[in-house]
Motif scaffolding. Structure first.
Motif, PDB file in Angstrom:
ATOM      1  N   SER A 174      -3.888   6.183  43.147  1.00  0.00           N
ATOM      2  CA  SER A 174      -4.995   6.922  42.531  1.00  0.00           C
ATOM      3  C   SER A 174      -6.338   6.527  43.125  1.00  0.00           C
ATOM      4  N   ARG A 175      -6.510   5.222  43.429  1.00  0.00           N
ATOM      5  CA  ARG A 175      -7.797   4.740  43.928  1.00  0.00           C
ATOM      6  C   ARG A 175      -7.936   4.879  45.442  1.00  0.00           C
ATOM      7  N   LEU A 224     -10.271   3.016  50.429  1.00  0.00           N
ATOM      8  CA  LEU A 224     -11.105   4.226  50.565  1.00  0.00           C
ATOM      9  C   LEU A 224     -12.061   4.111  51.741  1.00  0.00           C
ATOM     10  N   HIS A 261      -9.633  10.572  46.888  1.00  0.00           N
ATOM     11  CA  HIS A 261     -10.493  11.395  46.036  1.00  0.00           C
ATOM     12  C   HIS A 261     -10.010  12.823  46.163  1.00  0.00           C
ATOM     13  N   GLU A 268     -10.896  15.634  44.966  1.00  0.00           N
ATOM     14  CA  GLU A 268     -11.852  16.733  45.171  1.00  0.00           C
ATOM     15  C   GLU A 268     -12.377  16.796  46.602  1.00  0.00           C
ATOM     16  N   HIS A 269     -12.312  15.652  47.323  1.00  0.00           N
ATOM     17  CA  HIS A 269     -12.813  15.627  48.700  1.00  0.00           C
ATOM     18  C   HIS A 269     -11.701  15.489  49.731  1.00  0.00           C
ATOM     19  N   GLN A 286      -3.526  15.044  51.103  1.00  0.00           N
ATOM     20  CA  GLN A 286      -2.817  15.311  49.851  1.00  0.00           C
ATOM     21  C   GLN A 286      -1.309  15.424  50.078  1.00  0.00           C
TER      22      GLN A 286
END
Length: 914
Positions: free
Chosen positions: A423-424, A350, A427, A429-430, A436
């Motif tokens: 998954s990690r 991330l 994010h 939502e951001h 995506q």
């Protein structure tokens, strides 16, 4: 204007990184052309091109009146050329960064040695023994330049270098490249031997704390004048371009730091020295700032060095050190906390603070540890690789081949972890729409690559998959998975033709080249080459791996194929097939050769015959390593093909000698003596030494046992072997009248060299053939005049009892050959008592022969009884009863017997020499 001011103005008037604009440069070139009669190398030569041309011309060897090569003469022309090269380097302000980037190691070594010479450094004097503070400034600076370059070259040689893919082989260019490579290696060897002295010289330079001067065009001109015209100006402290003490220390600290850092890999305490030098370099850079004219340091590289040293050495600010990911990863690798390491990589997916190159270097180190036997690291390797792969996907990079290799056998645990990484790493939502879509495409392709529908369902039912893919996309994908036939069935579907396989989508050239090296599937190799040629038409992909070797007799034909794709494909298929054959992977070798045969049949009858010959050799190897070991005769078809090869008369077909060698050995091993003796064409016997040797061996074995009158072939075989074991001696009479031997080598008059004969014999397994050739060498050993003990052998009476010219035979080589042959024969049959007797005679001589005969015959006393050899049976029984041979005796009896036996043996040996 003062001399110093004139030098500084001349030095600053032209920058080294831009093409020369001043009139002096054109004048310098014209001066070179007039003085040395050189031709212009290029319409507008660069400074480094001039240096190379000047030094190459000055170092050309000369010929004397007898046309013998002499070193380059020390004449006016060559001195002018060397001076001109130094002037061009002075124009570049002796910037090692520019010189190292543009000049090879041998050229730069020559240039700096000329600088030392013109700077009055005595040749042969160790720089470490010279006091820099007492030397003229330009002399001290020349020594510093040379030793800085020496350790920089050592450091640079330790870095991996990407090899330049060679073009079509050209003999003169390849010879030139090889000569330069050997010269570079020799120079590096010397520099490494002197590395400790160079470091001491540079450490001493840090204590000078005074300005130095480097030669300019003006000072070089002054040095070239007559001694009476210089007036001592070049010896003064102001001659040349001034280099401040801070600039000198900055450069020297950086170079010392680099060499200390390199040495730290074998001695971690040296990292402290490197750290000290690098941090001192940073201080000096901030101090001299933009006022430096001579000091050029790569500050990004320096920052990397400082960061690495901070991780590799202890720090007083331990809390600060532990806060950086680099130090945490280093600590985990050192302590073996690999789960913590995976956690750091997951978190960084991330934050993206770790460079991708660093991520891959950690993975490489883990792979190396796993390959050394730490099986527990296999799981860690996959997890780190999965983190790197998802990171690559999110950054828009291609998936590395290592992930595909580690994911060849997917299971529930691997899928679970991979989904956790995905998954990690995002994010939702951001995340941007682009991120995506990248993640969705990765998950979709992951499903398409899986065979097990249960694993596909694990992914398709995951929350991330449901969120990223629309309902229609998910349903379409799941339907495709359910309707799809298992991949294993698709793989076993027969292929009608080699050309029917479609090419797949392209990936990066580097990854495809890696797959090309690893793949043993001929169809996949073709797919990869089609994709590579679709990306670029300028590459020759048969040069990707240095391990792909094809015999020269084939290479010339293959590289003559005009179509690039076909040429690469034929070369690689043959090279891989030959490699598989060499490592006894006959299954893959046959697949690769069969594909190559199908390919060349379309356009080249010559290469078609080459492939048929190689497949014959492969079938011989396959039978000899398989059914032949148990004594099963080869099929009649294979014997017919071997005969057909020997009788083949197709013109202009490139042939490998090893095929004829193996065919002859094959026929001898399977007792095809009648064919070798009577049916082999005479021209073949006259042109192929192995066929001639095989025919003589077959004829001799065929006549055993027989009357002496019919042993003409034995005499012919004897003469052939004697010629092979002969030597050429050349003598020279010295000033004192004595004659001395100056050369002693294998004779070139034989049909082959002794080493080739030995190699051929070691392909034979037929006992009669081995006994025959063994007895010949034993007889040859026994005819020596100064022989102490004869060696006994079966059928020894069939050979001639003398040689006209005993001095022509290398009896030492014969003795070595007898030992090697009997050792090889005993690997075929360790219980052959005739061979055991030969071995006994070789190692223990006549004085022990009776006892060694008993040793050889101990397993066979019921044998003498059957033959009616009562005397020998009694001797064998008596031998078994001897103390030293009875293993049932107590240990102390056996030890005493062994000592007595050794004493007798040594006494027997002593009698031979005293």
């Amino acid at each position: 204007m003062s001399a110093e001011a004139a030098d500084r103005e001349a030095a600053t008037s032209c920058r080294p990184c831009t093409p020369p604009q001043t009139s002096w440069f054109e004048f310098l070139l014209e001066e070179a052309l007039l003085e040395t009669h050189l031709r212009k190398a290029a319409p507008d030569p660069s400074p480094v091109q001039l240096i190379i041309q000047f030094l190459e011309q000055a170092s050309k060897p000369s010929l004397n009146e007898q046309n013998q090569v002499q070193p380059p003469p020390d004449n006016k022309r060559n001195r002018i050329l060397k001076l001109l090269a130094l002037k061009v380097a002075a124009h570049l302000k002796w910037d090692l960064d520019i010189l190292e980037k543009s000049l090879s190691v041998p050229v730069l070594n020559m240039l700096l040695n000329e600088l030392l010479c013109i700077s009055k450094v005595p040749p042969g004097t160790k720089h470490v023994d010279m006091d820099l503070s007492s030397l003229p400034p330009t002399t001290a600076m020349a020594i510093l330049l040379y030793n800085r370059w020496a350790i920089r070259t050592i450091v640079q040689s330790s870095f991996p270098v990407k090899l330049v893919k060679p073009g079509p082989p050209q003999l003169n260019i390849m010879t030139q490249i090889q000569q330069e490579k050997e010269l570079t290696e020799n120079i590096l060897k010397v520099l490494k031997e002197q590395a400790a002295d160079s470091i001491l010289v540079l450490e001493a330079a840090l204590k000078l704390n005074k300005d130095l001067y480097v030669h300019t065009i003006r000072t070089l001109d002054l040095l070239a004048m007559e001694p009476g015209m210089v007036n001592g100006e070049t010896e003064s402290s102001t001659a040349g371009l001034k280099i401040s003490a801070e600039e000198i220390q900055c450069q020297v600290c950086y170079d010392l730091g680099a060499v200390y850092f390199q040495q730290g890999s074998t001695n971690s305490t040296i990292y402290e020295n490197a750290k000290e030098k690098f941090f001192r370099t940073k201080e000096l850079i901030s101090k001299i700032a933009s006022s430096s004219l001579h000091c050029t340091i790569d500050e990004k590289r320096l920052a990397g060095y400082c960061q690495a040293c901070g991780v590799l050495t202890s720090s007083s600010d331990s809390a600060s050190q532990q806060s950086t990911p680099y130090s945490q990863i280093h600590s985990c690798m050192k302590s073996g906390s690999y789960q913590e390491l995976v956690k750091i990589f997951l978190e960084d997916n991330l934050t993206l603070s770790l460079p991708i190159q660093f991520r891959h270097s950690v993975l490489r180190e883990l792979f190396q540890k796993a390959q050394q036997g730490n099986d527990a690291l296999d799981e860690i390797c996959f997890k780190v690789c999965a983190c790197n792969t998802v990171c690559d996907v999110m950054q828009g990079r291609m998936i590395d081949i290592q992930f595909n290799q580690l994911f060849l056998k997917p299971n529930k645990e691997k899928i679970d972890f991979l989904l956790e990484v995905c998954s990690r790493s995002i994010h939702l939502e951001h995340a941007s729409e682009s991120s995506q879509r990248k993640m969705a495409a990765f998950l979709k392709n992951l499903c398409l690559g899986l065979e097990d529908l249960q694993l596909v369902f694990m992914i398709s039912s995951h929350e991330l998959f449901i969120t990223l893919l629309k309902d229609d996309e998910r349903k379409l994908l799941i339907d495709q998975m359910r309707k799809r036939s298992p991949r294993i069935n698709l793989c076993t579907k027969p292929v009608t033709s080699f050309y029917d396989i479609p090419a797949s989508a392209s990936v990066s050239i580097g990854q495809l080249e890696h797959q090309l090296i690893l793949s043993m599937d001929p169809w996949r190799i073709r797919q990869i080459l089609i994709e590579l040629h679709g990306m670029t038409s300028e590459r020759q992909f048969w040069t990707v791996s240095c391990k792909w070797e094809v015999p020269n007799v084939y290479g010339n034909v293959i590289l003559g194929i005009k179509d690039n794709l076909t040429r690469d494909l034929v070369y690689i298929l043959m090279a891989k097939g030959l490699h598989c054959s060499a490592i006894k992977d006959f299954v893959h070798a046959k697949q690769l050769f069969a594909a190559c045969l199908e390919l060349v049949t379309e356009f080249s009858p010559k290469l078609r015959q080459v492939m048929l010959n190689e497949m014959l050799l492969l079938d011989i190897y396959t039978h000899e390593a398989g059914a032949g070991v148990s004594g099963e005769r080869p099929p009649s078809d294979l014997i017919s093909r071997v005969r057909g090869y020997l009788e083949m008369r197709v013109p202009d077909i490139p042939l490998r000698q090893v095929i004829a060698e193996e065919c002859v050995a094959f026929l001898l091993n399977w007792r095809e003596n009648e064919y070798l003796t009577m049916q082999v064409p005479l021209p073949l016997v006259q042109t192929n030494p192995y066929v001639k040797l095989g025919q003589l061996l077959a004829a001799t074995c065929k006549e055993l046992p027989g009357p002496k009158e019919s042993r003409r072939t034995a005499k012919d075989l004897w003469e052939v072997v004697v010629q092979i074991c002969s030597v050429s001696n050349q003598h020279k009479r010295g000033n004192d009248g004595r004659v001395s031997l100056i050369k002693h080598r294998e004779s070139t008059l034989g049909i082959m060299y002794r080493s080739e004969l030995l190699s051929f014999i070691k392909k034979l397994r037929e006992p009669l053939v081995l006994t025959t050739i063994l007895s010949l060498f034993v007889k040859l050993h026994n005819v020596r005049e100064d022989i102490v003990n004869d060696i006994a052998a079966e059928h020894i009476s069939i050979w001639p009892s003398s040689i006209p010219n005993l001095q022509s035979v290398d009896f030492e080589a014969v003795a070595v050959t007898v030992k090697e042959l009997v050792n090889y024969a005993l690997t075929i049959n360790a219980n052959n008592h005739f061979w055991l007797i030969i071995q006994a005679d070789i190692y223990f001589g006549d004085k022990k022969n009776d006892k060694m005969l008993l040793f050889a015959q101990l397993p066979y006393p019921d044998l003498h009884h059957k033959r009616g050899e009562t005397d020998k049976r009694q001797i064998a029984i008596k031998a078994i009863g001897q103390t030293e041979l009875n293993a049932s005796n107590p240990e102390e009896v056996l030890q005493l017997a062994a000592q007595r036996r050794k004493k007798k043996f040594l006494q027997a040996m002593a009698k031979l020499y005293f």
